[in-house]
Design an enzyme around this catalytic site. Structure first.
Site, PDB file in Angstrom:
ATOM      1  N   CYS A  82      -4.166  17.240   7.487  1.00 19.02           N
ATOM      2  CA  CYS A  82      -3.707  18.573   7.095  1.00 19.02           C
ATOM      3  C   CYS A  82      -4.872  19.573   7.083  1.00 19.02           C
ATOM      4  O   CYS A  82      -5.420  19.868   8.136  1.00 19.02           O
ATOM      5  CB  CYS A  82      -2.968  18.505   5.754  1.00 19.02           C
ATOM      6  SG  CYS A  82      -2.034  20.005   5.439  1.00 19.02           S
ATOM      7  N   TYR A  83      -5.300  20.030   5.886  1.00 21.02           N
ATOM      8  CA  TYR A  83      -6.442  20.943   5.846  1.00 21.02           C
ATOM      9  C   TYR A  83      -7.648  20.305   6.544  1.00 21.02           C
ATOM     10  O   TYR A  83      -8.385  20.968   7.280  1.00 21.02           O
ATOM     11  CB  TYR A  83      -6.796  21.270   4.395  1.00 21.02           C
ATOM     12  CG  TYR A  83      -7.936  22.253   4.246  1.00 21.02           C
ATOM     13  CD1 TYR A  83      -7.702  23.614   4.330  1.00 21.02           C
ATOM     14  CD2 TYR A  83      -9.244  21.814   4.028  1.00 21.02           C
ATOM     15  CE1 TYR A  83      -8.747  24.523   4.203  1.00 21.02           C
ATOM     16  CE2 TYR A  83     -10.291  22.704   3.900  1.00 21.02           C
ATOM     17  CZ  TYR A  83     -10.038  24.071   3.979  1.00 21.02           C
ATOM     18  OH  TYR A  83     -11.071  24.962   3.864  1.00 21.02           O
ATOM     19  N   GLU A 171       0.085   9.898   4.336  1.00 18.98           N
ATOM     20  CA  GLU A 171       0.011   9.194   3.042  1.00 18.98           C
ATOM     21  C   GLU A 171       1.316   9.279   2.261  1.00 18.98           C
ATOM     22  O   GLU A 171       1.531   8.541   1.304  1.00 18.98           O
ATOM     23  CB  GLU A 171      -1.155   9.755   2.213  1.00 18.98           C
ATOM     24  CG  GLU A 171      -0.991  11.181   1.688  1.00 18.98           C
ATOM     25  CD  GLU A 171      -1.375  12.263   2.711  1.00 18.98           C
ATOM     26  OE1 GLU A 171      -1.398  11.964   3.922  1.00 18.98           O
ATOM     27  OE2 GLU A 171      -1.622  13.402   2.286  1.00 18.98           O
ATOM     28  N   ASP A 227      -3.812  -1.252 -19.328  1.00 21.68           N
ATOM     29  CA  ASP A 227      -5.238  -1.164 -19.014  1.00 21.68           C
ATOM     30  C   ASP A 227      -6.109  -1.927 -20.016  1.00 21.68           C
ATOM     31  O   ASP A 227      -6.962  -2.721 -19.621  1.00 21.68           O
ATOM     32  CB  ASP A 227      -5.696   0.302 -18.941  1.00 21.68           C
ATOM     33  CG  ASP A 227      -4.868   1.105 -17.950  1.00 21.68           C
ATOM     34  OD1 ASP A 227      -4.261   0.476 -17.055  1.00 21.68           O
ATOM     35  OD2 ASP A 227      -4.811   2.333 -18.068  1.00 21.68           O
ATOM     36  N   LYS A 370      -3.900   2.220 -10.787  1.00 24.87           N
ATOM     37  CA  LYS A 370      -2.991   1.523 -11.703  1.00 24.87           C
ATOM     38  C   LYS A 370      -2.335   0.300 -11.056  1.00 24.87           C
ATOM     39  O   LYS A 370      -2.258  -0.766 -11.673  1.00 24.87           O
ATOM     40  CB  LYS A 370      -1.900   2.505 -12.155  1.00 24.87           C
ATOM     41  CG  LYS A 370      -1.094   2.019 -13.312  1.00 24.87           C
ATOM     42  CD  LYS A 370      -1.860   2.269 -14.577  1.00 24.87           C
ATOM     43  CE  LYS A 370      -1.099   1.911 -15.810  1.00 24.87           C
ATOM     44  NZ  LYS A 370      -1.842   2.344 -17.002  1.00 24.87           N
TER      45      LYS A 370
END
Ligand code: XMP
Length: 514
Positions: A82-83, A171, A227, A370
């Site tokens: 993209c950018y 993505e 976690d 995660k």
């Protein structure tokens, strides 16, 4: 063997962590750096590949985020997204212009299948576009390898220099073969072997922790969340009962949660460690009495937590190391990693390190996302129920009870929430919905039960789907499931005569009710 690394250079786009996660899913380790990172630093990291992410700016405007032209001359494969794709073409002499209309959403993509980027990708598929600017002219030496109806350069490449640019977002899951394209880049074009695996991670960490800790004493604040639990088990595997875990039960946990944590980590549990459960429920209720403003409640809970922990730490005496369950998004979001800094300071237990006498902090999960933490948890044999536990706020039910917190309200919301979770699991929706819970509104209203008039509370049910917890959509729970939950809550939980389902998205709402 040298460790493989792909560097993701962050230009402030919203999907940047997603890019890094997709790379990791190809078993390739990657790290996110701000576009302001020095070229020398990148060189020193010796990456096998570089990915430039999307971003909100226009690359031709003065002061827009940019990169050194020399980045493309390092002999390291670069993929611009993209950018990043526009910037690559712009910096190397192509032309980027503003389109008349923004291209946003799904688009039909046509690719040249002889490009290494599109190996095993069909000629026609769907991609996800989100851009105002477009590449009007490719940089010299580049050839176009993909197009859509509205986008003449959906991808281009300069094979000799190993430079690739993709205008759409591989993505994002809406891009049908996006993961394959990223795989092609990191595994085939960059030549990464794919040695980033969680079983190897556990082995390496255990070794590293043993070396670092030696005979030292280690302290961990265990919340029972994913976690801190995974961090604790990893430490226990490495150093056994040199580790002490302090679990503060603040009386704002979900139904039976305190006992469940104790059953897993306590003396009758599966691990070798010293476990201290502090039953501080009444202390918290007393402190919370009369407080109804959300931030005040959060503060009271946070401060009391520190006080309780401090008292326990004093009993234990000086320790060498303090364990924290920091994970990679915490690092990126606190601005230490990438560019899209969104600081969620209220999500950390602020001030904990100051109240404990220790020499050093250990953060064994600081490089993991995660889903990787969960994988490590499974590797370590932690029960699935705990590994796939949904996020639960530090202040617990304190922020799921609107208004003043009382012991009775805690009981009501615990019971309602337990029913809700049970029914969602029975319906097979528990892995589909990212976060769901019952909350207690501060509203009481008139109802009838049998022949009796009631004047009782309304429970609110919440369920959301989200990728990053910064935006969220309400889940469309099937009507019969909502019905069942409602009737069970009304029948089984005292002082509730109404159940509401909150369908507000975030923004404008938040995920938690308070
Ligand atoms: P909100 O309500 O801000 O929540 O949309 C986003 C995510 O963060 C969790 N959350 C918290 N976690 N302390 C925490 O540890 C907090 O004070 C807190 N507030 C919200 C929330 O559960 C959701 O997953």
């Amino acid at each position: 063997m040298e460790k493989e690394l792909v560097v993701v250079i962050d230009f402030g786009g919203q999907y940047n962590q997603l890019v890094a996660r997709r790379v990791r899913e190809c078993n390739v380790y990657c790290e996110i750096y701000s576009y302001k990172v020095n070229l020398e630093k990148i060189k020193a990291l010796k990456p096998k590949g570089i990915i430039l992410t999307g971003g909100p700016a226009s690359c031709y405007e003065e002061g827009a985020a940019t990169c050194d032209k020399a980045l493309f001359e390092l002999g390291i494969p670069v993929l611009g997204l993209c950018y990043g794709a526009q910037l690559m073409n712009h910096v190397l002499g192509g032309e980027v212009k503003r389109a008349e209309v923004r291209e946003y959403g799904k688009a039909e993509l046509k690719v040249n299948t002889s490009s290494p980027l599109f190996q095993d990708v069909p000629e026609d598929s769907i991609c996800w576009m989100s851009h105002f600017d477009y590449i009007a002219k490719t940089a010299p030496g580049f050839e176009i390898v993909a197009t859509t109806k509205d986008c003449p350069v959906a991808a281009d490449q300069c094979i000799e220099k190993n430079l690739y640019a993709i205008q759409f977002h591989p993505e994002v899951l809406h891009t049908q073969y996006g993961s394959k394209m990223l795989y092609n880049f990191v595994r085939n074009i960059c030549g990464c072997r794919g040695d980033w695996r969680m079983d190897a991670f556990v082995e390496e960490q255990v070794k590293a922790i043993r070396e670092k800790v030696g005979n030292g004493k280690v302290l961990c604040a265990l919340s029972g969340g994913v976690d801190s639990s995974v961090a604790a088990v990893l430490l226990s595997k490495a150093i056994g009962n040199q580790l002490t875990c302090v679990f503060v039960d603040h009386g704002l946990l979900r139904k039976d949660e305190g006992d469940e944590v104790e059953a897993i980590f306590g003396p009758k549990g599966n691990y070798e460690l010293n476990f201290i459960r502090v039953n501080a429920q009444q202390r918290f209720y007393v402190k919370l009495a009369g407080a109804s403003e959300p931030e005040t409640k959060r503060k009271i809970i946070g401060e009391e937590f520190i006080r309780v922990f401090e008292e326990e730490a004093k009993k234990i005496g000086a320790v060498d190391f303090l364990v924290q369950g920091t994970i990679y998004p915490d690092i990126v979001e606190s601005g230490l990693g990438g560019e899209s800094a969104v600081i969620k300071s209220h999500h950390n237990v602020g001030g904990l390190p100051d109240c404990v006498d220790f020499k050093e902090i250990i953060e064994p999960l600081r490089n993991l996302f995660k889903d990787e933490v969960r994988q490590v948890g499974l590797e370590l044999g932690i029960p699935e129920k705990l590994v796939f536990r949904q996020p639960f706020p530090g202040p617990g039910l304190g922020v799921r009870i609107v208004g003043e917190v009382t012991e009775e309200k805690v009981r009501i919301v615990q019971e309602a929430d337990a029913i809700y979770r049970e029914e969602i699991a029975k319906a097979g929706l528990d892995r589909e919905i990212n976060q769901y819970f019952a909350a207690l509104t501060n509203m009481r209203s008139v109802g009838v039960m049998g022949d009796e008039r009631t004047y009782d509370y309304a429970v609110a049910l919440r369920a959301v789907n989200t990728i990053d917890f910064m935006t969220a959509e309400a889940s469309e729970i099937p009507w019969p499931v909502l019905h069942k939950v409602t009737s069970r809550i009304i029948n089984e939980v005292g002082h509730v005569n109404r159940v509401l389902y909150d369908i507000t998205s975030k923004p404008p709402g938040t995920i938690e009710l308070e």
